[in-house]
Design an enzyme around this catalytic site. Structure first.
Site, PDB file in Angstrom:
ATOM      1  N   ARG A  32     -11.534  -5.167   5.596  1.00 41.41           N
ATOM      2  CA  ARG A  32     -12.724  -4.356   6.031  1.00 41.41           C
ATOM      3  C   ARG A  32     -13.996  -5.336   5.434  1.00 41.41           C
ATOM      4  O   ARG A  32     -14.776  -6.304   6.031  1.00 41.41           O
ATOM      5  CB  ARG A  32     -13.079  -3.113   6.442  1.00 41.41           C
ATOM      6  N   SER A 172      -6.484   8.682  14.638  1.00 37.84           N
ATOM      7  CA  SER A 172      -6.523   7.154  13.679  1.00 37.84           C
ATOM      8  C   SER A 172      -7.756   6.367  13.378  1.00 37.84           C
ATOM      9  O   SER A 172      -8.433   6.261  14.247  1.00 37.84           O
ATOM     10  CB  SER A 172      -5.882   6.402  15.205  1.00 37.84           C
ATOM     11  N   ASP A 320      -0.252   8.013   4.841  1.00 35.81           N
ATOM     12  CA  ASP A 320       0.709   6.606   4.182  1.00 35.81           C
ATOM     13  C   ASP A 320       1.403   6.583   2.897  1.00 35.81           C
ATOM     14  O   ASP A 320       2.523   6.295   2.847  1.00 35.81           O
ATOM     15  CB  ASP A 320      -0.124   5.139   3.990  1.00 35.81           C
ATOM     16  N   ARG A 392       6.632   0.608   2.360  1.00 36.23           N
ATOM     17  CA  ARG A 392       6.538   2.328   1.750  1.00 36.23           C
ATOM     18  C   ARG A 392       7.468   3.608   1.986  1.00 36.23           C
ATOM     19  O   ARG A 392       8.191   3.546   1.371  1.00 36.23           O
ATOM     20  CB  ARG A 392       5.340   3.390   2.880  1.00 36.23           C
TER      21      ARG A 392
HETATM   22  C1  S3P Z   1      -5.051   2.572   7.872  1.00 37.88           C
HETATM   23  C2  S3P Z   1      -5.037   3.073   8.928  1.00 37.88           C
HETATM   24  C3  S3P Z   1      -4.271   4.528   9.033  1.00 37.88           C
HETATM   25  C4  S3P Z   1      -3.148   3.682   7.663  1.00 37.88           C
HETATM   26  C5  S3P Z   1      -2.891   2.344   8.561  1.00 37.88           C
HETATM   27  C6  S3P Z   1      -4.080   2.040   7.439  1.00 37.88           C
HETATM   28  C7  S3P Z   1      -6.568   1.617   7.809  1.00 37.88           C
HETATM   29  O1  S3P Z   1      -3.247   4.183  10.457  1.00 37.88           O
HETATM   30  O2  S3P Z   1      -1.957   4.289   8.547  1.00 37.88           O
HETATM   31  O3  S3P Z   1      -1.774   1.815   6.945  1.00 37.88           O
HETATM   32  O4  S3P Z   1      -6.862   0.601   7.092  1.00 37.88           O
HETATM   33  O5  S3P Z   1      -7.596   1.528   8.546  1.00 37.88           O
HETATM   34  P1  S3P Z   1      -3.740   4.175  11.842  1.00 37.88           P
HETATM   35  O6  S3P Z   1      -5.392   4.790  12.084  1.00 37.88           O
HETATM   36  O7  S3P Z   1      -2.769   4.407  12.798  1.00 37.88           O
HETATM   37  O8  S3P Z   1      -3.627   6.451  11.197  1.00 37.88           O
END
Ligand code: S3P
Length: 437
Positions: A32, A172, A320, A392
């Site tokens: 980000r 998500s 995660d 993982r």
């Molecule tokens: C993430 C969101 C999660 C996570 C991924 C990183 C992120 O995925 O599992 O490792 O950085 O926004 P989802 O948004 O698909 O749950």
């Protein structure tokens, strides 16, 4: 060491771990920081950026769009080109294994002047993309993927993106963040209803770049941006990487691990609550806020664990960490039940299947469901694990090897480099007997 394509780990039991290892920068926050810095006005300085395959894939994509990024070990300088300054001639972007990069950037690329095509490695090419395609189309983006909802994604640029009111059908953070990035370019105010909270790094990062989102109970509002302003970001250590060493200390006799400068954002760190419910001895010290993110020193010690029913509300905010939580469950007295974790089936591997197969190979009793599993506490026998190219899964079973009866060999570990390239040397630092085969 084997070639990058066939990396195998072998872990021999050491029965005690301790130390103060340094945890690398947070993957989600690093992505980000690069994304917003690239479209900000002026320069940004990112300290402790995660130097790993996934986050480097994000950098490569922005360099291809004309952004000057100096990525050094000490810091990463991004010379922002402004909201409308990205450019590339009909590019194909390869996101490797990184779901976060491709889903977030689909939102941004839908709002650009140029066409683009998005691809990834074998695993990423199979992961679901319809969840972002549908709402982006509602925002007037010209975006499509295959009929089975997978990559490649094709985007036709130069569209008038408009705001939407959207209630995501899946939980998500990647989907939410994709829409927030498209929302920066959409006429009006984009409104996202988030019934179940997911990680909020994008919202926090937008404040750092002087374009805060508004929140009202479970709704997030983002206005079309006039400009983002470059800034300095200190990326905390990644809680998801720290998780392996927290569990290592908790499940191993005579162990004590201290992890400084780790992100403990409540939308990420439910693993601590889950492990505490199981009886774990974990303490947070020196809690503070850095670049808008809660950070702490995490102290974890040998604990007696008991099986629990993992509260469903913790699942999205420990998503995660579920593989390593299941390793802790296998070391607990009694049974632990995980449900509501259907999303695990569509991560870098089908993590419910990968964990079940691994447990069976190590003589741990499990019962598998569509959306989770029951794990019965026992003793790891030692054996051979296939990580299915999932970082993982590889790291979770490496931790099991600390206390297994015999050594554990883990195949297909090259993707550990997507999030934690120094995993082996960090593991050795706390006393683990781990090496490449
Ligand atoms: C993430 C969101 C999660 C996570 C991924 C990183 C992120 O995925 O599992 O490792 O950085 O926004 P989802 O948004 O698909 O749950």
């Amino acid at each position: 060491m084997s070639s990058k394509d066939s990396i195998t780990f072998r872990i021999q039991p050491c029965y005690s771990v301790s130390g103060k290892p340094v945890i690398p920068g947070d993957k989600s926050i690093s992505h980000r920081a690069i994304i917003l810095a690239a479209i900000a006005d002026g320069n940004s300085k990112i300290n402790n950026f995660l130097q790993a395959d996934d986050t480097l894939a994000t950098i490569t994509v922005f360099k291809k769009m004309g952004v000057n990024i100096e990525n050094n070990v000490q810091n990463t300088i991004v010379r922002g080109v402004g909201l409308y300054g990205l450019y590339a001639e009909n590019p194909t972007f390869d996101f490797g294994n990184s779901g976060t990069s491709v889903r977030l950037l689909a939102g941004l690329l839908s709002s650009q002047k140029f066409n683009s095509k998005l691809v990834g490695d074998e695993s990423l090419m199979q992961r679901p993309m319809s969840r972002i395609i549908n709402p982006l189309q509602q925002m007037n983006a010209k975006i499509s993927c295959t009929t089975s909802g997978t990559l490649p994604i094709k985007i036709e640029g130069n569209q008038e993106i408009k705001s939407i009111d959207y209630k995501p059908p899946v939980i998500s953070a990647q989907l939410k963040s994709c829409l927030l990035l498209a929302g920066l370019y959409a006429e009006g105010t984009t409104k996202i209803y988030e019934e179940t909270q997911t990680r909020d790094h994008t919202e926090r990062m937008l404040s750092n770049f002087s374009h805060p989102v508004m929140k009202k109970s479970n709704q997030i509002f983002i206005k079309k941006a006039k400009r983002l302003i470059g800034c300095e970001i200190n990326v905390p250590g990644d809680f998801s990487s720290a998780a392996y060493f927290i569990v290592a200390a908790v499940i191993t006799p005579n162990s004590n691990i201290i992890l400084d400068n780790v992100g403990v954002n409540p939308t990420r760190s439910a693993m601590i609550k889950i492990l505490k419910l199981m009886g774990a001895n974990i303490e947070l010290k020196n809690e503070r806020v850095v670049s808008g993110e809660p950070v702490a020193t995490i102290c974890a010690k040998t604990s007696e664990l008991f099986g629990i029913e993992i509260p469903k509300e913790f699942v999205p905010i420990a998503i995660d960490e579920l593989p390593i939580i299941l390793i802790a469950a296998a070391c607990a007295k009694g049974k632990t039940r995980l449900t509501g974790a259907q999303e695990l089936r569509i991560k870098e591997s089908d993590r419910i299947q990968s964990m079940s197969d691994g447990f069976l190979n190590l003589n741990i009793k499990i019962e598998q469901f569509d959306d989770g599993m029951i794990v019965e506490g026992g003793e790891f026998s030692g054996g051979i694990i296939n990580s299915n190219d999932d970082h993982r899964i590889a790291m979770a079973f490496a931790i099991a090897g600390i206390i297994s009866k015999e050594s554990i060999v883990i195949n297909n570990c090259k993707n550990v480099a997507t999030s934690f390239p120094n995993f082996i040397s960090t593991a050795k630092e706390v006393g683990m007997n781990i090496d490449y085969v």
